[in-house]
Design a protein around this motif. Structure first.
Motif, short mmCIF file in Angstrom:
data_model
loop_
_atom_site.label_atom_id
_atom_site.label_comp_id
_atom_site.label_asym_id
_atom_site.label_seq_id
_atom_site.Cartn_x
_atom_site.Cartn_y
_atom_site.Cartn_z
N GLU A 7 -81.31 -5.48 -85.63
CA GLU A 7 -79.97 -5.92 -86.04
C GLU A 7 -79.26 -6.63 -84.90
N GLN A 8 -79.38 -6.13 -83.67
CA GLN A 8 -78.77 -6.80 -82.52
C GLN A 8 -79.42 -8.17 -82.28
N ASN A 9 -80.73 -8.24 -82.45
CA ASN A 9 -81.44 -9.51 -82.26
C ASN A 9 -81.03 -10.53 -83.32
N LYS A 10 -80.87 -10.11 -84.56
CA LYS A 10 -80.41 -11.02 -85.60
C LYS A 10 -79.02 -11.54 -85.29
N ALA A 11 -78.13 -10.65 -84.88
CA ALA A 11 -76.76 -11.06 -84.54
C ALA A 11 -76.77 -12.04 -83.37
N LEU A 12 -77.62 -11.81 -82.38
CA LEU A 12 -77.72 -12.70 -81.23
C LEU A 12 -78.14 -14.10 -81.65
N VAL A 13 -79.17 -14.20 -82.48
CA VAL A 13 -79.66 -15.51 -82.92
C VAL A 13 -78.59 -16.23 -83.73
N LEU A 14 -77.93 -15.54 -84.64
CA LEU A 14 -76.90 -16.20 -85.45
C LEU A 14 -75.74 -16.68 -84.58
N GLN A 15 -75.34 -15.88 -83.61
CA GLN A 15 -74.26 -16.28 -82.72
C GLN A 15 -74.69 -17.47 -81.85
N ALA A 16 -75.91 -17.44 -81.37
CA ALA A 16 -76.43 -18.55 -80.55
C ALA A 16 -76.49 -19.84 -81.36
N PHE A 17 -77.01 -19.79 -82.57
CA PHE A 17 -77.11 -20.98 -83.42
C PHE A 17 -75.73 -21.53 -83.74
N ASP A 18 -74.78 -20.66 -84.08
CA ASP A 18 -73.43 -21.11 -84.40
C ASP A 18 -72.78 -21.76 -83.18
N THR A 19 -72.97 -21.16 -82.02
CA THR A 19 -72.37 -21.68 -80.78
C THR A 19 -72.90 -23.06 -80.44
N LEU A 20 -74.20 -23.26 -80.58
CA LEU A 20 -74.79 -24.55 -80.23
C LEU A 20 -74.63 -25.58 -81.35
N PHE A 21 -75.06 -25.25 -82.55
CA PHE A 21 -75.14 -26.24 -83.61
C PHE A 21 -73.78 -26.54 -84.26
N ASN A 22 -72.95 -25.55 -84.47
CA ASN A 22 -71.68 -25.77 -85.15
C ASN A 22 -70.52 -26.00 -84.19
N LYS A 23 -70.43 -25.17 -83.16
CA LYS A 23 -69.33 -25.31 -82.20
C LYS A 23 -69.62 -26.33 -81.12
N ARG A 24 -70.90 -26.57 -80.88
CA ARG A 24 -71.36 -27.49 -79.84
C ARG A 24 -70.75 -27.16 -78.48
N ASP A 25 -70.74 -25.89 -78.21
CA ASP A 25 -70.23 -25.38 -76.93
C ASP A 25 -71.43 -25.15 -76.03
N TYR A 26 -71.81 -26.18 -75.27
CA TYR A 26 -73.03 -26.12 -74.47
C TYR A 26 -72.95 -25.11 -73.34
N GLN A 27 -71.78 -24.96 -72.76
CA GLN A 27 -71.64 -23.98 -71.68
C GLN A 27 -71.86 -22.57 -72.22
N ALA A 28 -71.23 -22.24 -73.33
CA ALA A 28 -71.41 -20.92 -73.93
C ALA A 28 -72.84 -20.75 -74.43
N ALA A 29 -73.40 -21.81 -75.03
CA ALA A 29 -74.77 -21.74 -75.54
C ALA A 29 -75.77 -21.45 -74.43
N GLY A 30 -75.50 -21.94 -73.24
CA GLY A 30 -76.39 -21.70 -72.10
C GLY A 30 -76.57 -20.22 -71.81
N ARG A 31 -75.61 -19.41 -72.20
CA ARG A 31 -75.73 -17.96 -71.97
C ARG A 31 -76.65 -17.29 -72.99
N PHE A 32 -76.98 -17.98 -74.08
CA PHE A 32 -77.85 -17.42 -75.11
C PHE A 32 -79.31 -17.79 -74.91
N TRP A 33 -79.57 -18.95 -74.31
CA TRP A 33 -80.94 -19.43 -74.15
C TRP A 33 -81.42 -19.17 -72.73
N SER A 34 -82.62 -18.66 -72.61
CA SER A 34 -83.23 -18.37 -71.31
C SER A 34 -83.43 -19.65 -70.50
#
Length: 133
Positions: A7-34
């Motif tokens: 459940e935590q992993n699913k939430a992480l992926v959905l938050q990461a995808f929303d941050t990058l693809f919808n919000k286009r917040d590259y700085q915040a997205a950098g915290r989700f991707w290794s």
């Protein structure tokens, strides 16, 4: 294997995808991707920079919506739709993501153009309950 729950992993992926693809917040997205993110997609250049540069090159109208999401261990699979990318048809995607140390570490995908009702041999939509207009 990580210490996070599916459940935590699913939430992480959905938050990461929303941050990058919808919000286009590259700085915040950098915290989700290794920093050592491994990209297996045939459509995306290697690494986190390859993904981020692809999204930068797509129109700001890009929108991601998720449907079914499954997780087991460190792996998450999400069925989603990418629309507004400037091509005639939305992309329907099955994204497989491996989580490591709380970040997206590896990615595979299967992409195809979304079929209209006329194009659908099954008579059923590829995503959700309605055909694209």
């Amino acid at each position: 294997m990580s210490k996070t729950s599916p459940e935590q992993n699913k939430a992480l992926v959905l938050q990461a995808f929303d941050t990058l693809f919808n919000k286009r917040d590259y700085q915040a997205a950098g915290r989700f991707w290794s920093d050592t993110y491994i990209q297996h997609s045939a459509h995306i250049e290697p690494g986190r920079d390859g993904l981020f540069n692809l999204i930068r090159a797509i129109p700001d109208t890009l929108h991601y919506e998720h449907g079914l999401i499954l997780a087991e261990g460190d792996y998450v699979i999400v069925h989603g739709r990418f629309s507004g990318h400037g091509r005639p048809a939305a992309w329907i995607a099955a994204d497989v993501v491996r989580i490591e140390n709380g970040k997206l570490a590896e990615h595979w995908d299967v992409l195809q153009d979304e079929a209209t009702q006329t194009e659908s041999k099954s008579g059923l939509p590829m995503f959700g309950t309605r055909f694209p207009v």
